[in-house]
Motif scaffolding. Structure first.
Motif, mmCIF file in Angstrom:
data_model
loop_
_atom_site.group_PDB
_atom_site.id
_atom_site.type_symbol
_atom_site.label_atom_id
_atom_site.label_comp_id
_atom_site.label_asym_id
_atom_site.label_seq_id
_atom_site.Cartn_x
_atom_site.Cartn_y
_atom_site.Cartn_z
ATOM 1 N N SER A 93 14.547 -9.945 -10.525
ATOM 2 C CA SER A 93 14.233 -9.112 -9.359
ATOM 3 C C SER A 93 13.490 -7.831 -9.738
ATOM 4 C CB SER A 93 15.517 -8.746 -8.612
ATOM 5 O OG SER A 93 16.351 -7.925 -9.412
ATOM 6 N N THR A 94 13.607 -7.417 -10.988
ATOM 7 C CA THR A 94 13.071 -6.110 -11.392
ATOM 8 C C THR A 94 11.556 -5.970 -11.225
ATOM 9 O OG1 THR A 94 14.917 -5.679 -12.902
ATOM 10 C CG2 THR A 94 12.865 -4.495 -13.317
ATOM 11 N N PRO A 95 10.717 -6.901 -11.720
ATOM 12 C CA PRO A 95 9.262 -6.688 -11.609
ATOM 13 C C PRO A 95 8.780 -6.534 -10.168
ATOM 14 C CG PRO A 95 9.756 -8.481 -13.139
ATOM 15 C CD PRO A 95 11.032 -8.150 -12.443
ATOM 16 N N LEU A 96 9.252 -7.390 -9.273
ATOM 17 C CA LEU A 96 8.821 -7.314 -7.881
ATOM 18 C C LEU A 96 9.363 -6.056 -7.202
ATOM 19 C CD1 LEU A 96 9.306 -11.046 -6.824
ATOM 20 C CD2 LEU A 96 7.150 -9.874 -7.345
ATOM 21 N N ALA A 97 10.548 -5.623 -7.615
ATOM 22 C CA ALA A 97 11.144 -4.432 -7.007
ATOM 23 C C ALA A 97 10.312 -3.185 -7.301
ATOM 24 C CB ALA A 97 12.578 -4.236 -7.500
ATOM 25 N N VAL A 98 9.841 -3.036 -8.544
ATOM 26 C CA VAL A 98 9.092 -1.833 -8.891
ATOM 27 C C VAL A 98 7.728 -1.809 -8.195
ATOM 28 C CG1 VAL A 98 10.278 -1.527 -11.092
ATOM 29 C CG2 VAL A 98 8.206 -2.893 -11.019
ATOM 30 N N VAL A 99 7.121 -2.975 -8.005
ATOM 31 C CA VAL A 99 5.832 -3.029 -7.297
ATOM 32 C C VAL A 99 6.009 -2.602 -5.842
ATOM 33 C CG1 VAL A 99 3.989 -4.542 -6.483
ATOM 34 C CG2 VAL A 99 4.845 -4.770 -8.812
ATOM 35 N N SER A 100 7.018 -3.148 -5.171
ATOM 36 C CA SER A 100 7.239 -2.797 -3.768
ATOM 37 C C SER A 100 7.650 -1.337 -3.621
ATOM 38 C CB SER A 100 8.302 -3.720 -3.153
ATOM 39 O OG SER A 100 9.519 -3.628 -3.866
ATOM 40 N N TYR A 101 8.405 -0.802 -4.598
ATOM 41 C CA TYR A 101 8.796 0.611 -4.536
ATOM 42 C C TYR A 101 7.567 1.512 -4.630
ATOM 43 C CZ TYR A 101 10.883 5.102 -5.712
ATOM 44 O OH TYR A 101 11.221 6.433 -5.717
ATOM 45 N N PHE A 102 6.650 1.175 -5.526
ATOM 46 C CA PHE A 102 5.438 1.988 -5.678
ATOM 47 C C PHE A 102 4.630 2.013 -4.387
ATOM 48 C CE2 PHE A 102 0.955 2.529 -6.708
ATOM 49 C CZ PHE A 102 0.978 3.689 -7.470
ATOM 50 N N LEU A 103 4.551 0.888 -3.705
ATOM 51 C CA LEU A 103 3.738 0.801 -2.494
ATOM 52 C C LEU A 103 4.366 1.545 -1.310
ATOM 53 C CD1 LEU A 103 2.530 -2.903 -2.742
ATOM 54 C CD2 LEU A 103 1.218 -0.822 -3.204
ATOM 55 N N ILE A 104 5.670 1.816 -1.379
ATOM 56 C CA ILE A 104 6.295 2.637 -0.336
ATOM 57 C C ILE A 104 5.682 4.032 -0.330
ATOM 58 C CG2 ILE A 104 8.436 3.773 0.377
ATOM 59 C CD1 ILE A 104 9.957 1.347 -0.639
ATOM 60 N N TRP A 105 5.368 4.552 -1.520
ATOM 61 C CA TRP A 105 4.875 5.919 -1.658
ATOM 62 C C TRP A 105 3.344 5.988 -1.698
ATOM 63 C CZ3 TRP A 105 8.669 9.156 -0.755
ATOM 64 C CH2 TRP A 105 9.976 8.779 -1.088
ATOM 65 N N TYR A 106 2.699 4.940 -1.273
ATOM 66 C CA TYR A 106 1.237 4.922 -1.215
ATOM 67 C C TYR A 106 0.802 4.997 0.247
ATOM 68 C CZ TYR A 106 -3.578 3.265 -1.604
ATOM 69 O OH TYR A 106 -4.940 3.150 -1.511
ATOM 70 N N VAL A 107 -0.105 5.924 0.543
ATOM 71 C CA VAL A 107 -0.605 6.078 1.909
ATOM 72 C C VAL A 107 -1.875 5.243 2.056
ATOM 73 C CG1 VAL A 107 -1.427 7.670 3.676
ATOM 74 C CG2 VAL A 107 0.320 8.416 2.043
ATOM 75 N N PRO A 108 -1.842 4.157 2.840
ATOM 76 C CA PRO A 108 -3.036 3.311 2.985
ATOM 77 C C PRO A 108 -4.145 4.042 3.733
ATOM 78 C CG PRO A 108 -1.307 2.618 4.505
ATOM 79 C CD PRO A 108 -0.703 3.664 3.627
ATOM 80 N N VAL A 109 -5.386 3.592 3.500
ATOM 81 C CA VAL A 109 -6.532 4.268 4.117
ATOM 82 C C VAL A 109 -6.569 4.055 5.624
ATOM 83 C CG1 VAL A 109 -7.912 4.193 2.024
ATOM 84 C CG2 VAL A 109 -7.964 2.241 3.588
ATOM 85 N N PHE A 110 -6.048 2.924 6.092
ATOM 86 C CA PHE A 110 -6.044 2.673 7.538
ATOM 87 C C PHE A 110 -4.868 3.403 8.181
ATOM 88 C CE2 PHE A 110 -4.092 -0.840 5.206
ATOM 89 C CZ PHE A 110 -2.806 -0.853 5.719
ATOM 90 N N GLU A 111 -4.981 3.691 9.454
ATOM 91 C CA GLU A 111 -3.951 4.434 10.176
ATOM 92 C C GLU A 111 -3.166 3.579 11.162
ATOM 93 O OE1 GLU A 111 -5.453 7.912 12.018
ATOM 94 O OE2 GLU A 111 -6.285 8.776 10.177
ATOM 95 N N ASP A 112 -3.836 2.620 11.791
ATOM 96 C CA ASP A 112 -3.190 1.837 12.852
ATOM 97 C C ASP A 112 -2.021 1.002 12.337
ATOM 98 O OD1 ASP A 112 -4.975 2.884 14.635
ATOM 99 O OD2 ASP A 112 -6.347 1.177 14.574
ATOM 100 N N GLY A 113 -2.101 0.503 11.106
ATOM 101 C CA GLY A 113 -1.062 -0.383 10.597
ATOM 102 C C GLY A 113 -0.101 0.261 9.633
ATOM 103 N N ARG A 114 -0.062 1.601 9.596
ATOM 104 C CA ARG A 114 0.793 2.268 8.616
ATOM 105 C C ARG A 114 2.278 2.020 8.875
ATOM 106 N NH1 ARG A 114 -1.961 8.238 7.366
ATOM 107 N NH2 ARG A 114 -3.848 7.399 6.378
ATOM 108 N N VAL A 115 2.656 1.961 10.133
ATOM 109 C CA VAL A 115 4.072 1.720 10.445
ATOM 110 C C VAL A 115 4.505 0.368 9.892
ATOM 111 C CG1 VAL A 115 5.751 1.408 12.294
ATOM 112 C CG2 VAL A 115 4.000 3.188 12.483
#
Length: 533
Positions: A119-141
């Protein structure tokens, strides 16, 4: 028949049927005792495995709400949906993963450790993406909701097996309690690391607040004569600084992901999972059968309900304290240091609480440890904004936080032991007990965080405002003081009826030890009979 009488009768019957002492039997007992002992290295490696959960949980608990509101710039209503659904989903996955873990086959690495590894490799990838602000605005939620839920699921695949691993590192209750104390010390250190990494890195790149008409003094100390100039340059400065803040969150999450992987590796290679007794495990059961099983054990219900309310109190405080420091106390540039003081004090006092519960009993430790934080919750909202006083109050509050960290995980093994004494033929349900405890606390915390964020929305919270309406200040004071105190008092009332005191705990320990010795003797007799044949 009373419990104590049953225990005494059980022991007397064994004494009457004891055979003459055989030196080989004594050697076997000594060898078995040495086998159950854990080295300091084993305990440390086991304890390190608890750090990822606390590091990521602390970063999310303290900073996710303010990140969604002020950095990702989501509406408070949508932020409350993300926080509630994420926690609720996390709660639902706990018993699900608990059942899957309990049904997992034994491998050469054990039954719990493979879950942690994969579970560890996939967990760290998803955790990093929580703190990334995507360039689009409509689908951020949708972005934050998906990756928050995904990370919570993968982290559950790590933490539920790790929690249940407590029962499989040793059969000796003292060794498990000692390993739990090591674990709690490292976990609180994990909260310090999470607070330090996230707070200090992000704190160096705080986006400036946006002044509103009527602000005489901004959060950065600007007076009204400079307000117009700041408003003119606000757009340019905010764009640049906000990008720096986003990058700071990315760097902090990257560092935490690296620590997560390192701790998982140390746990996997430093701990040996002991195989269960050769006695057959109980038949597999459905989800609702599992609920009936754990809810049918009175001590477990009272323990879970008591810690449900006390955990909710600390989670409510944790989720809103950053906003409280920024807006009610006006310490926008110091809140990360205040959080660090709380967690540092908690890590330093874990050994004290371990000594205290050993000396005076776990129930007494619950009463003293939980109630000790109440005066400081009152003081922090009554005293006017003063940085030194806030630091002192935060350090004192950290002492109570340490007790809240240590005691639930120290008392859960006692409940599992009590269940095994009363149901000697029901085996292999450890993961269910641990997962349902986490389920109830996480689900309730999701509701509390969702309601608290909605309360801020109704009170008129202004995203990145230098000041907030008076209703927001009042709401924050309730969320970090009045509401947690009420929850703590309810939890203490429930603990009065918790039946496992030190006498019953020691009696359970003796009975389980006798059961294991009888099983070992039966295995030895079977082996000798086979050899004779």
């Amino acid at each position: 028949m009373a419990k104590g009488e049953g225990t005494e009768q059980y022991s007397n019957n064994n004494l009457l049927t004891n055979k003459p002492v055989d030196p080989d039997v004594v050697k076997l007992a000594v060898k078995r005792e040495q086998k159950n002992r854990l080295s300091i290295c084993n305990k440390l490696c086991y304890a390190v495995g608890g750090a990822p959960y606390q590091i990521t949980g602390c970063a999310l608990g303290f900073f996710l709400q303010i990140y969604l509101l002020d950095v990702a710039q989501l509406d408070p209503f949508y932020a409350s949906i993300i926080l509630f659904v994420g926690r609720a989903w996390d709660a639902i996955t706990d018993p699900t993963i608990g059942f899957l873990v309990s049904r997992s086959p034994w491998t050469r690495f054990g039954r719990m450790l493979p879950w942690i590894l994969f579970s560890t490799p996939l967990a760290v990838v998803s955790y990093f993406l929580i703190w990334y602000v995507p360039v689009f605005e409509d689908g951020r939620v949708i972005w934050y909701l998906v990756f928050y839920c995904l990370f919570q699921t993968l982290q559950t695949c790590f933490h539920v097996p790790y929690s249940a691993l407590t029962m499989f590192i040793s059969e000796d209750q003292k060794e498990r309690d000692s390993a739990t104390a090591y674990r709690m010390t490292v976990e609180v250190l994990g909260t310090v690391i999470g607070t330090a990494v996230q707070g200090q890195i992000v704190g160096m790149s705080n986006a400036p607040c946006i002044p509103t008409p009527g602000d005489n003094v901004t959060a950065d100390g600007l007076n009204s004569s400079l307000l117009l100039e700041q408003e003119v340059n606000a757009t340019i400065t905010t764009v640049i600084t906000l990008d720096q803040t986003k990058m700071a969150y990315n760097i902090a999450s990257g560092v935490i992901c690296s620590i997560y992987v390192l701790c998982a590796v140390v746990l996997f290679f430093g701990v040996k999972e002991k195989k269960e007794s050769s006695r057959p495990r109980s038949e597999r059961m459905s989800f609702w059968q599992g609920i009936r099983l754990v809810m049918g054990h009175g001590p477990y219900v009272k323990l879970v309900m008591g810690f449900l309310f006390t955990s909710l109190a600390f989670m409510l405080l944790e989720g809103n304290f950053a906003l409280f420091c920024c807006y009610t106390l006006g310490l926008r540039n110091d809140f990360q240091n205040i959080l660090l003081v709380i967690m540092l004090a908690a890590s330093l006092t874990i050994p004290f609480w371990q000594w205290f519960l050993t000396k005076f009993g776990k129930k007494t430790a619950v009463y003293i440890g939980t109630s000790s934080v109440i005066p400081f919750m009152i003081l922090v909202v009554c005293v006017k904004s003063n940085l030194i006083i806030t630091y002192l109050v935060s350090f004192a509050a950290g002492v109570g936080v340490a007790a809240a960290f240590l005691l639930p995980w120290s008392m859960l093994p006692d409940v599992v032991d009590d269940f095994q004494v009363q149901n000697p033929d029901s085996r292999g349900h450890e993961a269910i007990f641990y997962s349902f405890y986490v389920f109830f606390t996480k689900f309730a915390s999701g509701i509390s965080l969702g309601i608290s964020t909605l309360s801020l929305d109704f009170a008129g919270y202004m995203t990145r405002g230098c000041t907030q309406p008076e209703n927001v200040d009042i709401t924050l004071k309730i969320l970090v003081s009045a509401a947690p105190i009420g929850l703590l008092l309810i939890g203490l009332v429930i603990f009065r009826s918790y039946p496992i005191d030190e006498e019953r705990r020691q009696g359970n320990r003796k009975l389980l030890q006798e059961q294991r010795e009888n099983e070992a003797d039966s295995e030895t007799d079977s082996t000798e009979l086979t050899n004779m044949v």
